[in-house]
Design a protein around this motif. Sequence first.
Motif, short mmCIF file in Angstrom:
data_model
loop_
_atom_site.label_atom_id
_atom_site.label_comp_id
_atom_site.label_asym_id
_atom_site.label_seq_id
_atom_site.Cartn_x
_atom_site.Cartn_y
_atom_site.Cartn_z
N ASN A 91 0.82 -1.22 0.00
CA ASN A 91 0.00 0.00 0.00
C ASN A 91 0.85 1.27 0.00
O ASN A 91 0.49 2.27 -0.60
CB ASN A 91 -0.93 0.03 1.22
CG ASN A 91 -2.00 -1.03 1.16
OD1 ASN A 91 -2.42 -1.44 0.08
ND2 ASN A 91 -2.44 -1.48 2.31
N PHE A 92 1.95 1.23 0.71
CA PHE A 92 2.80 2.40 0.86
C PHE A 92 4.21 1.98 0.47
O PHE A 92 4.73 1.01 0.98
CB PHE A 92 2.78 2.90 2.31
CG PHE A 92 1.39 3.15 2.80
CD1 PHE A 92 0.74 4.33 2.51
CD2 PHE A 92 0.73 2.20 3.55
CE1 PHE A 92 -0.54 4.57 2.94
CE2 PHE A 92 -0.57 2.42 4.00
CZ PHE A 92 -1.20 3.61 3.69
N GLU A 93 4.83 2.73 -0.39
CA GLU A 93 6.13 2.35 -0.92
C GLU A 93 7.16 2.19 0.18
O GLU A 93 7.50 3.14 0.88
CB GLU A 93 6.60 3.39 -1.93
CG GLU A 93 5.71 3.45 -3.16
CD GLU A 93 6.15 4.51 -4.12
OE1 GLU A 93 7.33 4.90 -4.09
OE2 GLU A 93 5.32 4.97 -4.90
N SER A 134 0.20 11.68 1.15
CA SER A 134 -0.37 13.04 1.18
C SER A 134 -1.66 13.07 1.98
O SER A 134 -2.05 14.11 2.50
CB SER A 134 -0.63 13.52 -0.25
OG SER A 134 -1.54 12.64 -0.90
N ASP A 135 -2.32 11.94 2.13
CA ASP A 135 -3.56 11.85 2.90
C ASP A 135 -3.24 11.47 4.34
O ASP A 135 -2.61 10.45 4.61
CB ASP A 135 -4.47 10.81 2.26
CG ASP A 135 -5.85 10.77 2.87
OD1 ASP A 135 -6.10 11.50 3.85
OD2 ASP A 135 -6.69 10.01 2.36
N SER A 136 -3.65 12.30 5.29
CA SER A 136 -3.32 12.05 6.70
C SER A 136 -3.99 10.80 7.23
O SER A 136 -3.43 10.09 8.08
CB SER A 136 -3.71 13.25 7.56
OG SER A 136 -5.11 13.46 7.51
N ILE A 137 -5.17 10.48 6.75
CA ILE A 137 -5.85 9.27 7.23
C ILE A 137 -5.15 8.02 6.68
O ILE A 137 -5.02 7.02 7.38
CB ILE A 137 -7.34 9.31 6.84
CG1 ILE A 137 -8.00 10.49 7.56
CG2 ILE A 137 -8.04 8.02 7.24
CD1 ILE A 137 -9.43 10.74 7.18
N CYS A 182 -1.09 3.48 7.75
CA CYS A 182 0.30 3.05 7.67
C CYS A 182 0.92 2.98 9.06
O CYS A 182 1.64 2.04 9.39
CB CYS A 182 1.07 4.02 6.78
SG CYS A 182 2.79 3.57 6.53
N ARG A 183 0.62 3.96 9.89
CA ARG A 183 1.20 3.98 11.24
C ARG A 183 0.62 2.90 12.15
O ARG A 183 1.28 2.46 13.08
CB ARG A 183 0.98 5.36 11.87
CG ARG A 183 1.89 6.40 11.29
CD ARG A 183 1.84 7.69 12.08
NE ARG A 183 2.45 8.74 11.30
CZ ARG A 183 1.79 9.71 10.70
NH1 ARG A 183 0.48 9.79 10.80
NH2 ARG A 183 2.42 10.62 10.00
N TYR A 184 -0.62 2.50 11.91
CA TYR A 184 -1.22 1.44 12.73
C TYR A 184 -0.60 0.08 12.44
O TYR A 184 -0.66 -0.81 13.28
CB TYR A 184 -2.73 1.33 12.49
CG TYR A 184 -3.54 2.53 12.89
CD1 TYR A 184 -3.15 3.34 13.95
CD2 TYR A 184 -4.70 2.86 12.22
CE1 TYR A 184 -3.90 4.44 14.31
CE2 TYR A 184 -5.46 3.96 12.57
CZ TYR A 184 -5.05 4.74 13.63
OH TYR A 184 -5.79 5.83 13.98
#
Length: 188
Positions: A106-108, A115-118, A123-125
């Motif tokens: 999902n995230f490189e 760019s989207d905070s949500i 990603c952080r979870y």
Amino acid sequence: MTWLYTYRLCTFLLATGLGVGVAALCLQSEGSKAIVYVDSKRNINVLYAHVGAIDGVYTTVLLLIILIRDSCHRPLAIVYELVLLAVPAVAWIVVAILALVKNGENFEGSVCNDSDSIANDICRYAGPIVGLSIGVAAVLVLYLLVLSFVAWAGARRGTPIWLSPVPRSSAANTTTRLVRDLESKTMV
């Protein structure tokens, strides 16, 4: 064997707490995914969140059922407990692996700089979900290893306990011993 029952209770409490924590994070990821999809029509794959939420509920319900059966004096045999607890232990490892893989897709490179905070929240979870999932799996696997070793040692001594329940600390045995000691002193 009172230490084994105490260890069992601590393991169940810790696994339940960690499992509920992972399930909450997974549900939060699910909610964030829905918000990202509605806002930007971007589909983020959070399969690990589905599996984690289901595994959190399954683990909690399973451990509660085992404890309720135990308190109703209908405990499970050690062999059944080993089989039943192996399922969530493996499922937690699957959740951790899926979270790592899907987050990387999902995230490189799993870098949370979207760019989207949500989407960044999703990603952080993933990191805490991986860590807590490994924690629950480790707690359950360690308990399974200890229980297997105790059962194996009992079988090696000639007293197999595979089909017996986990020995519990019994105040009744202590009370019975005290009553016998008092009776023997009063008889003299």
